[in-house]
Design an enzyme around this catalytic site. Structure first.
Site, PDB file in Angstrom:
ATOM      1  N   GLN A  71      42.596  69.460  69.325  1.00 25.14           N
ATOM      2  CA  GLN A  71      43.373  68.584  68.335  1.00 25.14           C
ATOM      3  C   GLN A  71      42.712  67.378  68.064  1.00 25.14           C
ATOM      4  OE1 GLN A  71      47.504  69.896  70.515  1.00 25.14           O
ATOM      5  NE2 GLN A  71      47.857  68.884  68.409  1.00 25.14           N
ATOM      6  N   HIS A  72      43.210  66.521  67.157  1.00 28.87           N
ATOM      7  CA  HIS A  72      43.135  64.962  66.713  1.00 28.87           C
ATOM      8  C   HIS A  72      41.536  64.849  66.066  1.00 28.87           C
ATOM      9  CE1 HIS A  72      46.668  64.892  69.003  1.00 28.87           C
ATOM     10  NE2 HIS A  72      45.808  65.119  70.126  1.00 28.87           N
ATOM     11  N   ASP A 227      45.202  73.455  70.023  1.00 28.99           N
ATOM     12  CA  ASP A 227      45.101  74.322  71.187  1.00 28.99           C
ATOM     13  C   ASP A 227      46.390  74.390  72.100  1.00 28.99           C
ATOM     14  OD1 ASP A 227      44.930  71.681  71.883  1.00 28.99           O
ATOM     15  OD2 ASP A 227      43.132  71.681  72.779  1.00 28.99           O
TER      16      ASP A 227
END
Length: 465
Positions: A71-72, A227
């Site tokens: 992520q991110h 995830d």
């Protein structure tokens, strides 16, 4: 047999599994490493994905595929779809000061919590965009679209070069800092705030079972997922389930309909991959706590477990506060670990080992409590990650966490969740397929609230708090 594929593009590597769409049975798999570092050219992910797909026997006979990924990460594209600069990953901390700026500019943590359910920290995409706008304005100016790792890989799999075709899902969008999981809406003004007035294109947010298109060869593409949400889907986590992952860090998340708005910033208001919510708390210290104490005692993991299980609950008053590398939940970056309550009577290897297990589990209980503080009910714990291999953690876990602990067979659960999502997109059903999730060992124990109380009594004494 109809086949579906799940892809896990994690920080370290890319894994691909091909499954039977009816049962979830894994038919074949492949993997390839990713380069190290906290910034990576996304084309390196694509190269690894191609290798992993080849190692898994290709996708020519696969009816549907989906991508779960870290992520991110900030992926910036220009108007022609070319990568503007290397992607900044979730673990790149150069945007820490930008996070503080953004919090102040909106009016404080409460304002962010109420707007989107997330208080910015360095990992969040919006903070990386602020860093880009200030440190590399020429790259910010060139950025026509911003997406996440799984968005970019799904888009590449589709064969498109048009940034208007980018799409994402609720789970991954909820980690950007400009999407509210509670409402399912982007907050364009927060993107503009992060980018100092610039307004790049954002991916369209798909529903959990919606298709992101097809590959040039006709394989249906699922929406993809972040995830943690992918793992929850792969584990079959449902209402009342709390997933505790003991890897390098500790991650606690729960499937619920409650969308928390936590001004402390400890509970991130993320979405899951099924249309529900996945509030999440992350620590810095996970399974390495056990490895460090076992190393200090000079024993292997089997002997460490034997020692811990031979001691009584509470370790005769010994308490480890496991902030060995600082901590983020609670937010104590300068904290250190500490062993409290030492006497000539209790300083024994068995008690030291027991206290390490109990301390780590009490840290996870702290995270669970922060989630349940928002009205989220937890009826069972699903324990995964390297720390779940510890027999002591498995047996002491239900006593400290106050709920039955279920330990599934180790598997690539992010990839498995992505494959399950792919099967869902292929079927068009109202719910994901009811797959078999392997053999699960279940553990129960009488609660030991005195252990948690003992931990809480010394937790605040740790340096930095």
């Amino acid at each position: 047999m109809t086949l579906v594929a799940g892809i896990d593009s994690s920080t370290q590597s890319c894994k691909v599994i091909v499954c039977d769409s009816d049962t979830g049975e894994t038919v074949r798999s492949g993997s390839a490493p990713h380069p190290g570092g906290t910034e990576v050219d996304p084309r390196e992910w694509w190269a690894a994905l191609e290798i992993a797909i080849g190692a898994a026997g290709g996708l020519d006979d696969v009816a549907a595929a989906a991508v779960g990924a870290q992520q991110h990460g900030m992926v910036c594209l220009d108007s022609s779809g070319e990568v503007v600069r290397k992607a900044l990953l979730w673990n790149d901390t150069r945007s820490a000061a930008a996070a503080e700026q953004l919090i102040d500019e909106l009016g404080g943590p409460e304002a962010w919590a109420q707007r989107i359910g997330v208080v910015p920290v360095a990992s969040i995409t919006a903070t990386k965009l602020r860093w880009l706008a200030d440190a590399e304005p020429q790259h910010a100016d060139a950025t026509a679209a911003v997406c996440l790792p799984h968005d970019w890989l799904t888009w590449r799999l589709s064969g498109s070069t048009d940034i208007a075709d980018l799409c994402t899902d609720r789970s991954d969008a909820s980690g950007t800092g400009y999407f509210a999981a509670a409402t399912g809406d982007y907050h364009q003004d927060l993107l503009e705030l992060a980018m100092r007035g610039r307004t790049p294109t954002l991916p369209r947010v798909l529903g959990p079972a919606e298709s992101a298109g097809r590959t040039p060869s006709g394989t249906v593409l699922g929406a993809g997922t972040g995830d943690n949400a992918g793992a929850a889907l792969g584990l079959g986590a449902g209402s009342g389930d709390c997933v505790v992952s003991l890897g390098t860090s500790g991650v606690v998340s729960a499937v619920t309909d409650v969308a928390p708005r936590d001004a402390s910033g400890l509970v991130a208001g993320f979405a899951d991959a099924t249309g529900r919510q996945l509030p999440l708390v992350c620590t810095l210290n996970g399974a390495p706590v056990l490895a460090a104490v076992a190393g200090m005692l000079g024993v292997d993991f089997d002997e460490f477990d034997r020692l811990a299980l031979s001691a009584e609950a509470g370790a005769q008053g010994l308490t480890w506060v496991p902030y060995f590398d600082g901590e983020r939940s609670p937010n104590l970056p300068e904290a250190t670990g500490a062993l409290h309550g030492v006497t000539t009577r209790n300083l024994k290897p068995a008690n030291v080992a027991r206290a390490a297990v109990e301390g780590l589990l009490c840290s996870m209980a702290y995270c669970m409590d922060r989630i349940t503080d928002h009205g989220v009910a937890v009826s069972r714990v699903i324990l995964v990650g390297g720390g779940a291999r510890s027999e002591a953690v498995r047996r002491i876990g239900p006593a400290v966490l106050g709920a039955p602990v279920h330990v599934p067979t180790p598997a690539e659960y992010v990839a498995f969740g992505a494959a399950r999502q792919a099967a869902w997109a292929l079927s068009g059903a109202d719910a994901p397929p009811d797959w078999t999730f392997g053999v699960t060992a279940s553990y129960t124990a009488d609660p030991t609230p005195q252990v948690v109380e003992q931990y809480q009594a010394v937790q605040g004494l740790t340096r930095g708090q």
